[in-house]
Write an enzyme that holds these catalytic residues in place. Sequence first.
Site, PDB file in Angstrom:
ATOM      1  CG  HIS B  57       3.487  -5.530  -6.587  1.00 14.48           C
ATOM      2  ND1 HIS B  57       2.435  -6.346  -6.935  1.00 14.48           N
ATOM      3  CD2 HIS B  57       4.394  -6.332  -6.007  1.00 14.48           C
ATOM      4  CE1 HIS B  57       2.705  -7.599  -6.573  1.00 14.48           C
ATOM      5  NE2 HIS B  57       3.894  -7.609  -6.015  1.00 14.48           N
ATOM      6  CG  HIS B 264       8.770  -8.764  -9.380  1.00 12.89           C
ATOM      7  ND1 HIS B 264       9.190  -7.789  -8.501  1.00 12.89           N
ATOM      8  CD2 HIS B 264       7.893  -9.534  -8.690  1.00 12.89           C
ATOM      9  CE1 HIS B 264       8.593  -7.972  -7.323  1.00 12.89           C
ATOM     10  NE2 HIS B 264       7.808  -9.028  -7.411  1.00 12.89           N
ATOM     11  CG  ASP B 315       7.022  -6.606  -3.765  1.00 21.37           C
ATOM     12  OD1 ASP B 315       6.113  -7.233  -3.178  1.00 21.37           O
ATOM     13  OD2 ASP B 315       7.883  -7.196  -4.441  1.00 21.37           O
TER      14      ASP B 315
END
Lengths: 437, 437
Positions: B57, B264, B315
């Site tokens: 991610h 998440h 992320d």
Amino acid sequence: MSRATRLRLERAFIDGVVRDDVTVEIADGRFSAVGVDPAADAERVEGLAVPGFANCHSHVFHRALRGRTQTGGGTFWTWREQMYAVAQRLDPDTLHALATATFREMLAAGYTSVGEFHYLHHAPSGARYTEANVMGTALLTAAAEVGIRITLLDTCYLAAGIGRDPEGVQRRFSDGDAQTWAERVAELDALDGRARIGAAIHSVRAVPREQLSIVVAAARNRPLHVHLSEQVAENEQCLAAHGMTPTALLHDAGALTPLTSAVHATHLTETDIALLGSSGTHACFCPTTERDLGDGVGPSRALHAAGSSLTLGSDSHAVIDPFEEMRAVELDERLVSMTRGHWSATELLDAGGRIGQASLGYADAGRIAVGQRADLVVLDLGSPRTAGTGAGAETAVFAASAADVREVWADGVRHDAGVLREQAGLELARVIGGLWG
Amino acid sequence: MSRATRLRLERAFIDGVVRDDVTVEIADGRFSAVGVDPAADAERVEGLAVPGFANCHSHVFHRALRGRTQTGGGTFWTWREQMYAVAQRLDPDTLHALATATFREMLAAGYTSVGEFHYLHHAPSGARYTEANVMGTALLTAAAEVGIRITLLDTCYLAAGIGRDPEGVQRRFSDGDAQTWAERVAELDALDGRARIGAAIHSVRAVPREQLSIVVAAARNRPLHVHLSEQVAENEQCLAAHGMTPTALLHDAGALTPLTSAVHATHLTETDIALLGSSGTHACFCPTTERDLGDGVGPSRALHAAGSSLTLGSDSHAVIDPFEEMRAVELDERLVSMTRGHWSATELLDAGGRIGQASLGYADAGRIAVGQRADLVVLDLGSPRTAGTGAGAETAVFAASAADVREVWADGVRHDAGVLREQAGLELARVIGGLWG
């Protein structure tokens, strides 16, 4: 007086502000001049210079455990069994070698002072060594050889728990009673101005209530450290035995003063926080260890608001990195509060540097200012971690790591951090490899 | 067929076990032989070799925020305002330059694949570029130039919130409706075997319920990613609008399959966990970002037990370091549970490597085995971080950092990590400096 060295720092953190083109003059181990002068005739030092960090809570021998206690499950208490197995094996020579390697790792990471919470006093059987302070002296000597300042926090450890005699390896830790401990500590010699002798109460588990005042009296005018409420079980045992929290018990014994550091201070009541704050006791957090051991997240901001200044330590040395330690205070608070912005980068640099140095007895360190000990930690601003991050205090606290340290000055002595890292790696592999056989 | 390369690895992590003297042969970008042969006629590679990591991610442009969003207080939502300010500024050229620099930082850290969750589709006004996929192509090109595999997760983003049109910079993100999004994505060309085109539902906030099935249909047989329950507010809004949790809504739309990654997965009900697990949906945790943003700690172990395999991503790139990401899963769980031993080092290496690679569409990567893509990450075992730590899987997960990577092999191409780091630092400084002016 030796000839002065003049440096022109590309950027430097000076009393809360990052400035460009800071010129410093260093003589006899201290800053003799500090100013902003882009035209100065001085050696240019590229990067961001911050004051030296203080590692306020260290058990140097725990470095031998890194990576080796991460299998299986358990708690703080099962981890402690593994730690005791290493504690049992050390003698003055191996402790000296391990301390030398680990202190060098610390200096390479930017720590210019260490508070060594030392309780490996005696032979494995519990008998005194012929030279009673040979283990403490091994630590003092190692620090002097590496060039890191030390405050040897000689630790009183008398009991396995409330009302329980020392067991197994704990016999190494015990002097029998506080008076005998105090007499041994009185014989310790700090050797030079780069070492201090302080004291520690291991915890309210390990020093009986009636002997606390003897430790407090012996520690007068010196730094006094104590493990405080790292674990809920400690609180429960203290409440059951004494009808008060560990903080209240220490307060009752006169142990809470501005020279005291309460280490961990994790599981506290509001009354505890008020007692610690109003007495000016430092709160020494060890965030990387507290996360590794699953201790929980202490009330750092509430302590600060009450009057307890924050300091930091790497404790078990699962990590030796002052930058990780600083940011973890804020980041772990974010994890449990789900909000951001509890601690600013400037406050955390102050906790890691100036306040920590003062708490170890070095009020003349931790600032880039005339008269202060000449400590500098110079960070690479062009690494993959730091590049493009703004080059301010936030770069040091939230982006940098120990791997970004280019050079370290400690008391006016310059060290190439790359050379220190290489040497520390070789030493650590040798001594720890030997310990585990 | 090109001539085979033969390496003798000092130590290597092979399917759950660390072995000495592993000989590998690499031909045409894949392992053509793997064995234990100390006498092999092969180049000796010192250190611990582990398979390449998958960064499942990534929002590559967030790298421009590192160190610059750490002042003042706030929440995830105030941080998002700062992130939007950067999103507004990027054009195809600056996105390409920033992606090149950031992908190089990733490769240097040991990531051999990246899942780029991409929603900066259109011009700042919201108008299409003449070449509709010019921004996505900039990302594909950057990855190819760096030598990192990419799965471009082209993201459907249609609304500012449930029932609200896109606002401000969000107009860049929106294709108007899911059908138009799908038609644009169908035009994307993966260029070569080192790229995949996947899809993403930004979140249940950003894709209206009635259009979810269009995205699901367009994503059939491809990786499909979705931000899921990172914030409590998302859950509350979804419950208020639809009377069900985001997980239930996605399940209802057929979006949960073994090709899906729920990113998440922080604030979940027990029913949510059962739905994710029974559908075989991956749980993609981003621990360093979730700590930075104060998201909370998700139920990683419960998800695993239910059937959701763990993958990892960096992320927001507050940190780019697969080793920190892996250990943070365990360490953050310790912080909130006050117990140790939830995830073993071996399991975390598998999450960071093999499982993550497969989740991005590279089931032929993440293991040191015949026929697999020849990815290797070689760690220095003599650094101050790793020395004396046992040289096993625990060294990689609990002691090492990205700074310890010596070399990276990706699809059989060898990279000197030090050279990558230096180049990434220069590129990051230049492009991010330009963005902030």
